[in-house]
Design an enzyme around this catalytic site. Sequence first.
Site, PDB file in Angstrom:
ATOM      1  CE  LYS A 117      -4.495   0.361   0.565  1.00 36.76           C
ATOM      2  NZ  LYS A 117      -5.498  -0.460   1.246  1.00 36.76           N
ATOM      3  CE  LYS A 199      -7.539 -10.789  -8.988  1.00 30.02           C
ATOM      4  NZ  LYS A 199      -7.919 -10.601  -7.146  1.00 30.02           N
ATOM      5  CE  LYS A 202     -16.220  -4.501  -5.863  1.00 26.21           C
ATOM      6  NZ  LYS A 202     -17.285  -4.581  -4.310  1.00 26.21           N
TER       7      LYS A 202
END
Length: 330
Positions: A117, A199, A202
């Site tokens: 992150k 993949k 969204k």
Amino acid sequence: MKAEYKVELYTGIRPTGDLTIANYIGAVKPLVELQKQGAKSLVFVADMHSLTDNEPAVANKFCREVVADYLALGLDPNKTNIYIQSSIAYQVSYMTMLLARHTSVSELLRVPTLKDKLKNTEHPETANALLFLYPVMMAADILLQRAKSVPVGEDQLAHMEVVRRLARDFNARYGDVFPIPAVQQVKSLRILSLKGTGKMSKSVPGGAIFLTDDLAKVAKKIKSAETATEGVMTDSLQSHITLAKELCGDPAVHLNIDSIISEHLEGKQVMGVFKDLLATIVVDFLRQFQTRRAEIVKDPSYIDSILKEGASVALANAESTLDLVRSSMK
Ligand code: TRP
């Protein structure tokens, strides 16, 4: 015999809206299947964890939505208690503090999800400290409920290391307080984007099928999905086969899929037939889901009563664990 388990199967789900069919196959379906094996299970919506990226009001808004999704996808409230994490906010926060005392800064800085992150944000210096405490808060959830087995995806394994280490260290210091939770890694089937690359996610809406998608649009999306040349097996075709078989459990349909695919591998032109079948399967699945979900949300008191019962189970477990923790620290 202090360190008794209270819950056999325990896991947290994120309060995110807009689940895709890949989320269902990768995360929801394995949980529903584990629940069917009859273990006493407890599932919660991790709204406090999602404060890392969301305002409290946003995290809260999605809680009931995600519960409705999971119920419509087969989570059975007669077998599984469900609660919202923040309904025991005091216990989770206090336990997080007690456990943070037994966690070093350097251990948390080594957690790969945090490192990634920080590496991938433009301004790592603005990353919030809740992100840093994430694994400690997970430990608070799990240890408060005295969970025996925690099914999680691969991305959570490093967090679970911290959880187990904390439980062992706390016990070494204060006595046999926490039963050690086992990690149950859920094998996640990879469903690819309909666009062929990466993949299904969204963030590439054109390549994703959402559970709330309009059925006519879904059929169109599938028909325009990437196909394989006759005679060739591709990752994308393999993903479509998995999708079809995961969404439809009928063995006769599986045989039908296998025979279409062997014709394809023999060089016949059958991709159109396969796509029609895939579209039918996906649309049937979504129609059932959408009907059930509409039924569930029609009466808001239904979800209220499930969450109320879940919260009382979670609170009772958490309070009895905290009593034990307090007395062991005296
Ligand atoms: N971190 C998990 C996720 O992102 C959610 C979670 C929070 C969780 N607390 C947990 C999972 C405790 C299992 C047990 O998916």
